[in-house]
Design a protein around this motif. Structure first.
Motif, PDB file in Angstrom:
ATOM      1  N   THR A  17       0.832  -1.205   0.000  1.00 60.30           N
ATOM      2  CA  THR A  17       0.000   0.000   0.000  1.00 60.30           C
ATOM      3  C   THR A  17       0.861   1.247   0.000  1.00 60.30           C
ATOM      4  O   THR A  17       0.595   2.196  -0.739  1.00 60.30           O
ATOM      5  CB  THR A  17      -0.930   0.009   1.226  1.00 60.30           C
ATOM      6  N   VAL A  18       1.897   1.263   0.828  1.00 63.54           N
ATOM      7  CA  VAL A  18       2.786   2.417   0.900  1.00 63.54           C
ATOM      8  C   VAL A  18       3.484   2.616  -0.440  1.00 63.54           C
ATOM      9  O   VAL A  18       3.524   3.717  -0.982  1.00 63.54           O
ATOM     10  CB  VAL A  18       3.841   2.247   2.023  1.00 63.54           C
ATOM     11  N   LEU A  19       4.031   1.542  -0.974  1.00 63.41           N
ATOM     12  CA  LEU A  19       4.738   1.655  -2.241  1.00 63.41           C
ATOM     13  C   LEU A  19       3.797   2.067  -3.369  1.00 63.41           C
ATOM     14  O   LEU A  19       4.169   2.866  -4.228  1.00 63.41           O
ATOM     15  CB  LEU A  19       5.439   0.344  -2.587  1.00 63.41           C
ATOM     16  N   GLY A  41      11.360  -5.481   5.862  1.00 57.79           N
ATOM     17  CA  GLY A  41      10.535  -4.585   5.056  1.00 57.79           C
ATOM     18  C   GLY A  41      11.030  -3.161   4.991  1.00 57.79           C
ATOM     19  O   GLY A  41      10.330  -2.298   4.461  1.00 57.79           O
ATOM     20  N   LEU A  42      12.241  -2.896   5.482  1.00 61.35           N
ATOM     21  CA  LEU A  42      12.714  -1.514   5.545  1.00 61.35           C
ATOM     22  C   LEU A  42      14.030  -1.298   4.800  1.00 61.35           C
ATOM     23  O   LEU A  42      14.920  -0.580   5.264  1.00 61.35           O
ATOM     24  CB  LEU A  42      12.822  -1.069   7.001  1.00 61.35           C
ATOM     25  N   ALA A  94      10.226   5.272   3.640  1.00 67.59           N
ATOM     26  CA  ALA A  94      10.812   4.478   4.722  1.00 67.59           C
ATOM     27  C   ALA A  94      10.166   4.801   6.065  1.00 67.59           C
ATOM     28  O   ALA A  94       9.836   3.892   6.838  1.00 67.59           O
ATOM     29  CB  ALA A  94      12.323   4.714   4.776  1.00 67.59           C
ATOM     30  N   LEU A  95       9.953   6.081   6.345  1.00 67.48           N
ATOM     31  CA  LEU A  95       9.354   6.464   7.623  1.00 67.48           C
ATOM     32  C   LEU A  95       7.891   6.048   7.705  1.00 67.48           C
ATOM     33  O   LEU A  95       7.423   5.614   8.760  1.00 67.48           O
ATOM     34  CB  LEU A  95       9.499   7.970   7.845  1.00 67.48           C
ATOM     35  N   THR A  96       7.178   6.162   6.600  1.00 66.32           N
ATOM     36  CA  THR A  96       5.779   5.714   6.583  1.00 66.32           C
ATOM     37  C   THR A  96       5.690   4.221   6.831  1.00 66.32           C
ATOM     38  O   THR A  96       4.870   3.759   7.625  1.00 66.32           O
ATOM     39  CB  THR A  96       5.114   6.078   5.235  1.00 66.32           C
ATOM     40  N   GLU A  97       6.564   3.472   6.187  1.00 71.20           N
ATOM     41  CA  GLU A  97       6.533   2.021   6.368  1.00 71.20           C
ATOM     42  C   GLU A  97       6.948   1.639   7.785  1.00 71.20           C
ATOM     43  O   GLU A  97       6.357   0.746   8.387  1.00 71.20           O
ATOM     44  CB  GLU A  97       7.428   1.330   5.333  1.00 71.20           C
ATOM     45  N   ILE A 103       9.821   4.184  -6.297  1.00 67.90           N
ATOM     46  CA  ILE A 103      10.334   3.587  -5.055  1.00 67.90           C
ATOM     47  C   ILE A 103       9.863   2.143  -4.999  1.00 67.90           C
ATOM     48  O   ILE A 103       8.710   1.848  -5.283  1.00 67.90           O
ATOM     49  CB  ILE A 103       9.809   4.350  -3.815  1.00 67.90           C
ATOM     50  N   ASP A 104      10.767   1.247  -4.619  1.00 65.27           N
ATOM     51  CA  ASP A 104      10.464  -0.177  -4.586  1.00 65.27           C
ATOM     52  C   ASP A 104      11.211  -0.822  -3.426  1.00 65.27           C
ATOM     53  O   ASP A 104      12.138  -0.241  -2.859  1.00 65.27           O
ATOM     54  CB  ASP A 104      10.914  -0.799  -5.908  1.00 65.27           C
TER      55      ASP A 104
END
Length: 196
Positions: free
Chosen positions: A3-5, A59-60, A118-121, A19-20
């Protein structure tokens, strides 16, 4: 993560990059990009002591790719213990770095896009805080400040004014003190990773 990506991809749909998630095939390209953007001195940094022999937080590890699929930016976050709290318990956090953009692609918003993704994830995955060593004027726009890390230290030489923190959960670092310690999963054979 998807979802973030997807939202980051949609935002930058008209741009020249996406971004991936980093994948196993990105290792050589990432190391070349880091050598080009940061030089050999990157291996002498205190942050490297916390990353050495570890894998990034689940995941980061994110990359930016150009329209041809070439890596043009990278950011990774690492599990650490950010000292101890008032009761003596270790405080889990993340260490960000390195964040790097290919010098030929600087000034296009790639670093900012990687940071925001990155911060959102990290927030979506439930992490409480992110620490880094970097230029305050750049990282303050993302909410990083030296005051949040004032009672913490890196395991080796570092510039105090460049040691910054962002709380993803209000008060996460309140009352913490001590030296950052690596706590992420170790590189190597799976049977050795179970205890890490």
């Amino acid at each position: 993560m998807a979802t973030v990506l997807d939202s980051v991809r949609a935002f930058f749909a008209q741009s020249a990059f996406a971004i991936d998630s980093e994948n196993a095939g990105d290792v050589v390209a990432r190391e070349r990009l880091l050598d080009r953007a940061m030089g050999e001195g990157r291996f002498r940094k205190s942050s490297e002591k916390l990353r050495h022999g570890r894998v990034p937080a689940e995941g980061l590890a994110l990359v930016a790719r150009d329209r041809d699929g070439h890596m043009i930016g990278t950011v990774r976050l690492w599990n650490v213990e950010a000292g101890i709290d008032a009761s003596g318990a270790p405080v889990p956090a993340l260490l960000l770095g390195p964040l790097a953009v290919d010098p030929d692609h600087e000034g296009k918003g790639i670093g900012s896009a990687l940071m925001r993704a990155a911060l959102t994830e990290a927030r979506n995955l439930g992490h409480g805080a992110v620490l880094l060593v970097g230029d305050a004027p750049y990282y303050e726009r993302f909410g990083f400040f030296a005051e949040k890390a004032c009672h913490l230290v890196m395991p080796g030489p570092f510039e105090r004014h460049r040691f910054l923190a962002l709380e993803l959960k209000e008060g996460w670092l309140e009352g913490t003190a001590g030296v950052l310690v690596a706590s992420g999963r170790r590189l190597g054979r799976p049977e050795f990773n179970k205890a890490a």
